[in-house]
Structures are given as C-alpha cells and as structure tokens.
Design a protein around this motif. Sequence first.
Motif, PDB file in Angstrom:
ATOM      1  N   GLU A  22      -3.996   0.444  -3.678  1.00 44.60           N
ATOM      2  CA  GLU A  22      -2.793   0.688  -4.490  1.00 44.60           C
ATOM      3  C   GLU A  22      -3.082   0.705  -5.993  1.00 44.60           C
ATOM      4  O   GLU A  22      -2.513   1.474  -6.745  1.00 44.60           O
ATOM      5  CB  GLU A  22      -1.770  -0.394  -4.170  1.00 44.60           C
ATOM      6  CG  GLU A  22      -0.457  -0.233  -4.890  1.00 44.60           C
ATOM      7  CD  GLU A  22       0.697  -0.109  -3.922  1.00 44.60           C
ATOM      8  OE1 GLU A  22       1.507   0.792  -4.096  1.00 44.60           O
ATOM      9  OE2 GLU A  22       0.775  -0.923  -2.995  1.00 44.60           O
ATOM     10  N   HIS A 134      -1.173   2.715   0.046  1.00 46.64           N
ATOM     11  CA  HIS A 134      -0.095   2.219  -0.830  1.00 46.64           C
ATOM     12  C   HIS A 134       1.035   1.632  -0.012  1.00 46.64           C
ATOM     13  O   HIS A 134       1.224   1.975   1.148  1.00 46.64           O
ATOM     14  CB  HIS A 134       0.427   3.338  -1.721  1.00 46.64           C
ATOM     15  CG  HIS A 134       0.750   4.586  -0.969  1.00 46.64           C
ATOM     16  ND1 HIS A 134       1.880   4.722  -0.199  1.00 46.64           N
ATOM     17  CD2 HIS A 134       0.072   5.736  -0.820  1.00 46.64           C
ATOM     18  CE1 HIS A 134       1.873   5.902   0.372  1.00 46.64           C
ATOM     19  NE2 HIS A 134       0.793   6.541   0.023  1.00 46.64           N
ATOM     20  N   GLU A 135       1.752   0.762  -0.679  1.00 46.20           N
ATOM     21  CA  GLU A 135       2.873   0.127  -0.010  1.00 46.20           C
ATOM     22  C   GLU A 135       4.142   0.909  -0.263  1.00 46.20           C
ATOM     23  O   GLU A 135       4.953   1.120   0.610  1.00 46.20           O
ATOM     24  CB  GLU A 135       3.035  -1.272  -0.579  1.00 46.20           C
ATOM     25  CG  GLU A 135       3.189  -2.323   0.500  1.00 46.20           C
ATOM     26  CD  GLU A 135       3.078  -3.678  -0.110  1.00 46.20           C
ATOM     27  OE1 GLU A 135       4.081  -4.101  -0.686  1.00 46.20           O
ATOM     28  OE2 GLU A 135       1.991  -4.271  -0.039  1.00 46.20           O
TER      29      GLU A 135
END
Length: 367
Positions: A22, A134-135
């Motif tokens: 991220e 990525h979140e």
Amino acid sequence: MRLITLSRCQPGMKLGKSIYNEKGKVLLVQGTELSARLIKRLGKYHVSTIYIEDEISEGIEIIEAIPPELRFEAENTITEGFYQIAELASNKNLQTMMKSERAIRSFQKIFKDILHSLNGNHQALNLLATTKIHENYVYTHSLNVSIYACQLAIENGLPLKTIEDIGMGAMLHDLGTVFVPLEILNKPGKLTDEEYEQVQSHCELGFEMLRKIHEIPLPVAHCALQHHERMDGSGYPRGLKENEIHRYAKILSVADVFDAVTSPRAYRPSMLPHKGIELLYAGSGTLFDRKQVDLFKEGVAIYPQGLTVVLNDGRSGIVSKYNYHSVGRPVIRVIKDEGNQDVKPYEIDLSTKDYLTVEIVEADALL
Ligand SMILES: [Fe+2]
C-alpha cells in the motif's frame, strides 16, 4: 516476461515485476521464485494477474505508462487530498481552506506529471504493469480512471485545459466515498437496499463538497455528480439521458467502468482487458456513449504485451508487441504449432495483410 492470471501460477515460477504494498514499498522483488505459500498469500491479497519471467518470453519487456514512483506519489496525493477536502466540507475555517487549496494545487501538479508521462508513451495503455496490494481500492481506482480518462480526452482531440479538467474530475469523481464505510464499499455479498442507497449517495456528497471550492470549475464537480448516469436514463442519481449528461461525465463513465471491472476486488477477480472492452461494447449506445467506447478501444492495450493467446488456426503464443493504431491486432511470438507442439519461436504481425484471417480466440492460454 509474460502476464498470467494467478490461477495459472505454479511454484518455481520467477516473478517478472516487483509487487508493491500500500505504501509503495517493494513487497516481493522482481526475480523472486514463487513458492506455493507465496502464491497462496498473493491470492489472499486479491492479486489477480502477475508477470513472470521464463525462457519462452525472454526479451518481451513491459513498459509502464506511468512509472511506479509517480504512481505512488499520485496515490498519496489523492489519499491526502480526499481527506483535506472532506475536512473542509465539514469545517470551513481558514486553516482547512488553505489545506484544501494546497490539496487542489498538488492534484494539478500531479496531473501535469501524469499527462507528461502519457504524452511520452506511444503505446496503448496497460495499467496491469504495476501490481500493488491495497486495502482501499478507491485511491488506486481514482488514479487509474484519471489516466484512462486523460488518454480518452487526448483521443478526442480536446484542448489542454479541457483535458486537465477531465483529469481533475476523474481524480475526484469518487470523493464522496470518504463518507461511505469501507465495509460497505468492500462488501463481498449483495448490498441491502439501505447499503446500496449509501453507496449511491457518493455522487451527490462528492458534488456538494467540490462545488463549494472556488478553485474547482463547476464541470469538474459535475464529474462527481454524473459519472454513474447512463445514456438510456438507467443510471443514478438523477436518471439523466443522452445529451442531458455532461460530456466530461460521458468520458468518465467509460474509464470508470473499464477500470472497475479490470481491477481485482475483495469479492471477485479482475477481468482481462479484452473482456472489459467486450463489456463496454455490450453497453455501447445504451449505457455508454458510442463514440467514447470506440475511441477508448483505440488507446487501451486490449491484448497487453506478455499475454498468452490461442489463434483461430490453433497456434498459440505470447503478445510481444502491440500496434498502436491496431491495438486488437498485435505482434505474436508463436510458441506452439497447430498441433500444440513446441516450435522454435517466431513472430507474426496480425496487423499486416499476410495475417488478415488470423484472429485471437483465447487469452490467458496455458503454454
Ligand atoms: Fe463512483
């Protein structure tokens, strides 16, 4: 180097391009030998496609339209900018106003860098080249939509100021999602009516925030409001039709849907680009502006370099080069003959008249 979906990935394969986390830090470095455990972990992180390096794909190099460093800088700018603008909307004092002005200026700067990078890239767009875990999908998505929309605005032959406005509108189009809980945005199952309403509210919420900032031209704010409107009136929030929809939003909706379906989400893997284009064509003229779908196809790598394909005569191989003005007919490095036997690799250019009858019938083939 070649591109494969994770389900095709076998232990022992060598990673062709680094995978980032991220924050833009390298998580798995290029050249890493993938173990069964690592492949499983990538699946948990919702990675759908990766590049691997092997003998048959030697010499096929994949160039990013946007270098990874610029991509991460842009994503950070978008992440910070979203919160600074949202803060302004709820608390309009001098300090937050200055912060949001700064945010707008950094958006403009980053967009200029993206445009510069795109103008120097004489290839069809392939955004699969940088794999990042990525979140929150919204920031990566906002950047990708901005890149696609910018390319489409260039294909439309629009003046620079308009391209800049569309790019800015694209970066900010999902701004309203900062008020929608992440559990709803990432929910794997069907949304309840109430949750769906909450998701839909992001258009108006984004618009309300943007129109209060005087550095933002009103059409840019309209990108947030109208990007889910559809030509036949089936979209939201207002159910606008055809020419009631702003031309920026017509460009944006094509870029938005293409990136949404070709990006992996927590609840489904991604579609390969040629499937994403098919989906746009299925809605051409009804959901999306026909001209925009046609132009979009010209600028995006439908069959990205490194993709393994089967041809209609039974041969199979790897896309080794794309032809910028015939993106559906790239150069293929043939690896197997009609009888599925290995051959000494050779190249055929599908855009030349010698191969007019040869077509790609399957992508992500097992070689
Ligand atoms: Fe949206």
